[in-house]
Scaffold this motif. Sequence first.
Motif, PDB file in Angstrom:
ATOM      1  N   VAL A  90       0.831  -1.204   0.000  1.00 38.92           N
ATOM      2  CA  VAL A  90       0.000   0.000   0.000  1.00 38.92           C
ATOM      3  C   VAL A  90       0.867   1.256   0.000  1.00 38.92           C
ATOM      4  CG1 VAL A  90      -1.720   1.301   1.326  1.00 38.92           C
ATOM      5  CG2 VAL A  90      -1.956  -1.177   1.092  1.00 38.92           C
ATOM      6  N   ALA A  91       2.019   1.212   0.672  1.00 34.83           N
ATOM      7  CA  ALA A  91       2.917   2.376   0.707  1.00 34.83           C
ATOM      8  C   ALA A  91       3.356   2.762  -0.701  1.00 34.83           C
ATOM      9  CB  ALA A  91       4.130   2.082   1.587  1.00 34.83           C
ATOM     10  N   ASP A  92       3.565   1.775  -1.576  1.00 37.16           N
ATOM     11  CA  ASP A  92       3.955   2.052  -2.957  1.00 37.16           C
ATOM     12  C   ASP A  92       2.801   2.701  -3.722  1.00 37.16           C
ATOM     13  OD1 ASP A  92       6.419   0.781  -2.430  1.00 37.16           O
ATOM     14  OD2 ASP A  92       5.561  -1.170  -2.916  1.00 37.16           O
ATOM     15  N   LEU A  96       2.827   6.504  -5.491  1.00 35.35           N
ATOM     16  CA  LEU A  96       2.437   6.816  -6.870  1.00 35.35           C
ATOM     17  C   LEU A  96       1.308   7.846  -6.904  1.00 35.35           C
ATOM     18  CD1 LEU A  96       2.599   3.244  -8.422  1.00 35.35           C
ATOM     19  CD2 LEU A  96       4.049   5.194  -9.028  1.00 35.35           C
ATOM     20  N   GLU A  97       0.376   7.725  -5.976  1.00 33.42           N
ATOM     21  CA  GLU A  97      -0.721   8.690  -5.922  1.00 33.42           C
ATOM     22  C   GLU A  97      -0.222  10.088  -5.549  1.00 33.42           C
ATOM     23  OE1 GLU A  97      -4.350   8.575  -6.535  1.00 33.42           O
ATOM     24  OE2 GLU A  97      -3.266   7.180  -7.801  1.00 33.42           O
ATOM     25  N   ARG A  98       0.722  10.151  -4.583  1.00 36.37           N
ATOM     26  CA  ARG A  98       1.306  11.449  -4.202  1.00 36.37           C
ATOM     27  C   ARG A  98       1.997  12.101  -5.390  1.00 36.37           C
ATOM     28  NH1 ARG A  98       3.098   8.787   0.327  1.00 36.37           N
ATOM     29  NH2 ARG A  98       5.208   8.705  -0.506  1.00 36.37           N
ATOM     30  N   ARG A 105      -6.126   2.117 -12.262  1.00 38.04           N
ATOM     31  CA  ARG A 105      -6.552   1.218 -11.201  1.00 38.04           C
ATOM     32  C   ARG A 105      -5.298   0.562 -10.614  1.00 38.04           C
ATOM     33  NH1 ARG A 105     -11.610   2.865 -10.208  1.00 38.04           N
ATOM     34  NH2 ARG A 105     -12.759   3.092 -12.145  1.00 38.04           N
ATOM     35  N   TYR A 106      -5.406   0.038  -9.407  1.00 40.44           N
ATOM     36  CA  TYR A 106      -4.256  -0.569  -8.744  1.00 40.44           C
ATOM     37  C   TYR A 106      -4.552  -2.005  -8.332  1.00 40.44           C
ATOM     38  CZ  TYR A 106      -2.138   4.061  -8.232  1.00 40.44           C
ATOM     39  OH  TYR A 106      -1.581   5.288  -8.476  1.00 40.44           O
ATOM     40  N   LEU A 145       7.062  -2.663  -9.417  1.00 40.46           N
ATOM     41  CA  LEU A 145       7.678  -3.396  -8.317  1.00 40.46           C
ATOM     42  C   LEU A 145       9.091  -2.874  -8.073  1.00 40.46           C
ATOM     43  CD1 LEU A 145       6.496  -6.987  -9.308  1.00 40.46           C
ATOM     44  CD2 LEU A 145       5.362  -5.326  -7.834  1.00 40.46           C
ATOM     45  N   ASN A 146       9.554  -3.034  -6.843  1.00 41.27           N
ATOM     46  CA  ASN A 146      10.880  -2.536  -6.492  1.00 41.27           C
ATOM     47  C   ASN A 146      11.965  -3.268  -7.276  1.00 41.27           C
ATOM     48  OD1 ASN A 146      10.013  -0.612  -4.571  1.00 41.27           O
ATOM     49  ND2 ASN A 146       9.728  -2.229  -3.063  1.00 41.27           N
TER      50      ASN A 146
END
Length: 200
Positions: A90-92, A96-98, A105-106, A145-146
Amino acid sequence: MASVTGPEIERLIQLLARLPGLGPRSARRAALTLIKKREQLMVPLSSALQIACERVVVCSNCGNIDTCDPCTLCSDPRRENTLLVVVEDVADLWALERAGVVNARYHVLGGTLSPLDGVGPEDLTIDRLVARVAEGGVSEVILALNATVDGQTTAHYVTDLLAPTGVKVTKLAHGVPVGGELDYLDEGTLAAAIRSRTPF
């Protein structure tokens, strides 16, 4: 050495120390601040934690956390339905939203594949992702993804599973950050930047 505080304060410190970024010393400082500013900080924080505990849920569609299910993002009709961004956590999604760089969609996987840590496909929401894509309407899946070994392993695994659907699968570019100087970058970042080079 005997404890200089009561068990209630020790419990508060121990719980705070479990939070990411807070070690025992930082937790003691945070606990002292909360106690000293009981009315301004501790009481409102306690109330906010109680409300969050009661109302926050995981979105059954994408895996985001919100106070409603489906979440605010899934319910937003202005979102691009044909674009699905896959993130580890969720942090990722929030990052992206910030940044405000995509209006899609996610899908939150809930982590990455990690055989060493005992995390397999059944521990993530990969099956739900494949089902969402198979339902139709998605033309592109962006794997955000990281750039870790586990992240890239997960990306390859997901790509293989999605291949039969015919959907376009893309990944984030990796390399030199905006404003970055080559001299300060590690070899892995430089290598990724060279491999992902684009026409000028």
